[in-house]
Each structure stands twice: as C-alpha cells, then as structure tokens.
Design a protein around this motif. Sequence first.
Motif, PDB file in Angstrom:
ATOM      1  N   GLN A 259      -6.144 -14.258  -3.839  1.00 26.91           N
ATOM      2  CA  GLN A 259      -7.183 -13.238  -3.743  1.00 26.91           C
ATOM      3  C   GLN A 259      -7.184 -12.573  -2.371  1.00 26.91           C
ATOM      4  N   LYS A 260      -6.858 -13.343  -1.352  1.00 30.70           N
ATOM      5  CA  LYS A 260      -6.880 -12.856   0.021  1.00 30.70           C
ATOM      6  C   LYS A 260      -5.837 -11.778   0.275  1.00 30.70           C
ATOM      7  N   GLN A 261      -4.771 -11.760  -0.492  1.00 29.68           N
ATOM      8  CA  GLN A 261      -3.687 -10.811  -0.262  1.00 29.68           C
ATOM      9  C   GLN A 261      -4.145  -9.366  -0.372  1.00 29.68           C
ATOM     10  N   GLY A 262      -5.170  -9.115  -1.164  1.00 32.06           N
ATOM     11  CA  GLY A 262      -5.646  -7.743  -1.331  1.00 32.06           C
ATOM     12  C   GLY A 262      -6.720  -7.340  -0.351  1.00 32.06           C
ATOM     13  N   LEU A 263      -7.080  -8.227   0.590  1.00 31.92           N
ATOM     14  CA  LEU A 263      -8.149  -7.943   1.538  1.00 31.92           C
ATOM     15  C   LEU A 263      -7.620  -7.597   2.920  1.00 31.92           C
ATOM     16  N   ALA A 264      -8.399  -6.798   3.632  1.00 36.34           N
ATOM     17  CA  ALA A 264      -8.102  -6.533   5.034  1.00 36.34           C
ATOM     18  C   ALA A 264      -8.535  -7.737   5.866  1.00 36.34           C
ATOM     19  N   TYR A 265      -8.158  -7.739   7.140  1.00 39.17           N
ATOM     20  CA  TYR A 265      -8.544  -8.836   8.036  1.00 39.17           C
ATOM     21  C   TYR A 265     -10.068  -8.971   8.064  1.00 39.17           C
ATOM     22  N   ILE A 266     -10.767  -7.859   8.253  1.00 39.44           N
ATOM     23  CA  ILE A 266     -12.220  -7.827   8.078  1.00 39.44           C
ATOM     24  C   ILE A 266     -12.497  -6.911   6.892  1.00 39.44           C
ATOM     25  N   GLN A 267     -13.084  -7.474   5.852  1.00 33.73           N
ATOM     26  CA  GLN A 267     -13.323  -6.734   4.615  1.00 33.73           C
ATOM     27  C   GLN A 267     -14.815  -6.588   4.391  1.00 33.73           C
ATOM     28  N   VAL A 268     -15.269  -5.347   4.221  1.00 39.32           N
ATOM     29  CA  VAL A 268     -16.670  -5.048   3.945  1.00 39.32           C
ATOM     30  C   VAL A 268     -16.761  -4.432   2.554  1.00 39.32           C
ATOM     31  N   ASP A 269     -17.596  -5.002   1.697  1.00 42.57           N
ATOM     32  CA  ASP A 269     -17.701  -4.542   0.310  1.00 42.57           C
ATOM     33  C   ASP A 269     -19.150  -4.291  -0.078  1.00 42.57           C
ATOM     34  N   ASN A 270     -19.423  -3.045  -0.498  1.00 44.09           N
ATOM     35  CA  ASN A 270     -20.730  -2.658  -1.068  1.00 44.09           C
ATOM     36  C   ASN A 270     -21.909  -3.109  -0.210  1.00 44.09           C
ATOM     37  N   LEU A 271     -21.812  -2.872   1.093  1.00 40.87           N
ATOM     38  CA  LEU A 271     -22.820  -3.349   2.038  1.00 40.87           C
ATOM     39  C   LEU A 271     -24.066  -2.458   1.998  1.00 40.87           C
TER      40      LEU A 271
END
Length: 351
Positions: free
Chosen positions: A18-30
């Motif tokens: 799952q982590k492969q699709g994330l940036a180093y810092i990932q912000v989602d629907n904040l």
Amino acid sequence: MANDILSTSCDVKISDKQKQGLAYIQVDNLVKKFSDKPDSLGLEGLSFGIEKGKVTAIIGESGSGKSTLLRLIYGLQSPDTGEIRLNGWKVPGPEDKLIPGHESMRLVSQHFDDLNTYANVWENVASRLSNTNLQEKHDKTAIALNSLGILRLAKQRVVDLSGGEKQRVAIARALVTGPEVLLMDEPFNQVDASFRDHLQQDIRRIVHEMGITVIMVSHDPAEVLAMADALLILKEGKLQASGTPFEIYNIPPNAYSASLLARSNLLNAKEARFLLPDVRVNNTIVIHPEWIRAEHATNGAFIVVDVFFKGFFEEVLLEHTHLQLRVINYAIATYHVGERVDVSILRYVDC
C-alpha cells in the motif's frame, strides 16, 4: 501469515504494498474547521503529497490556512476528518501523545518561541541534547552552529542578536537532534533582505547535505520561487495549485495562483479580445508583465501613466480607456509618462 495492516493503540502503518502509492508525506481529504459557521476559517478537503529530501513551500494570503496546515502536519492539532501519513505511518494528534509534535519533525516558529533569550547561543542549541555522551553533545552542537554560520556567536546571548541571527539559532536548535522533517513558519519574516539570500542558500545546502525534508510557510513569492522544489498554493483553506515553481509560474492553473506569484495582468474576455483579436477567449487571461513588449508609436493605443524604477529594470504602467497593463522594461529610462505606445503579446495563459 503476512499482515496487511500493523497497528498499535494510537498509530497505524500501512503495508509495504500500500505504501508504494504514497508520497513520503501524504495528506488525504484533510478538513479542519474552527467553528460550525459556514464562513469559518479552516481547511477544506486538502489532498497532496510531499517528496522526501525536497523543499516544499506553502503559500497564500493571510488567513488562507497555511500555519494551520503546518501545525496539522506536525501533529500539534488534529484534523476533523482526513489523515496525514509520514513514511506510511499516520501522524498522531495531541490526543494521542502527552507531548504533541511528531518525534521525527521539528518546528521553527516565526516568533522564536522555543528560544531561551537570556541564555547564550551554545546553551540554546546544546540543551536539545542529552548529557549521556558529553563529547558527542559538544560535537553535534558545534556542527549545527557551523552549518548555519553562527559558531562565532556561541557565547552571545540570544537577546542581543539581530532577527536574522535569532532565526539561524532557532534553525540550528531544530537541526541538532537530526530530524527527518524541518517545518518553518515564515522563516524569513524577521530577516533583513540583505541577509535573506544567504540564509536561503544555507538551508538549500543543508537539505542537500543532510537529505532532510523542509516544509515552509510563506506569504511572499519572492522568498520561495528560487528556493522551493515544490509549491502548494492555498486560498481560504482550499488547494489552488501544486507543482514546481516553474510549472505554476509559467502555466498557472488559475488567476489566483498567477497573481500570487507575480504582479500579473488578469484580463476578462472582453479585455483579452482587444489585445488578442484573433484568439477566441472565454475565461480569464493571464499575462505576466515580462510577456508584453511595448513599442513607441505616435498613435499608439496605450498611454504611459506611470514608471516605477526597480533597480535593474522598470515597471511601466500602461492604460487604454479602462484597461491597464503592467509591463517589465529592462532598458532603463526608455519610457516616459504621457507618451504613447503599442503593445505586442509574447505569451498568455487562458485560465
């Protein structure tokens, strides 16, 4: 049996897949609101990623939510909905920790709240380290001070320093423990313009040498265009643009982003058709001042109404009835108030 999700009481890490699709810092629907009123200042549905080892600048007008976003990333506040992940791990909020703030991050505030103003520079930086190994503590303090060019100020009290020197002490104090992420709130706000470039260069060098990730808040595009690898532009708590400074400056996705990064000419469809009669225009046209050329013409359509000397260039204000244009001229003292000119458009962006 492999676990897709590993969890503790207050933190959740996603699987490597799952982590492969994330940036180093990932912000989602904040989402973060400060009241239930419709016009409440806050953040609304922000989603973006921040790369490791890069400088990312969050810019926008006052009240756009820049500092709030920084505090959420650090874990000093919790979002109403949405989440922030660092390297796959969810960033805990103040309700999850006795002392709020992520252990892999350090925050430098714009008012130097963390400094002991009546202690000297060395003591301010060294106090972040334990006394377990005094030689290591001494060496790390010296390295941190030297990296910011303030080792010579080691014995001076912070209260006696200039704003720029205090800022360097605050950054050295944040870096001495070796954080992965450095957060800075208006880092050049109290630094004289003559010293700003040097501090920016030092921060860029530190990012390169340490591989640290920097997230900074600013309201001044001049501070970030040459320094940041990526920009996040906020307006009233909403994300207006994200990308490199080059991309957003040259191809702004909207008029707000264009006007924030430059004193750009924003033309409605009617005004644009006057300048570009052969182009079909339905939206706002963005034309940066350097994308216009003015030429002397006895019967020119525009009249020079003002000239602003800017050092190695001048900004010329042109007017035609109710249409005004700002033009950059690099040949000083070429234009004079009252004379007529024609203009040619080198580039434009239809937003």
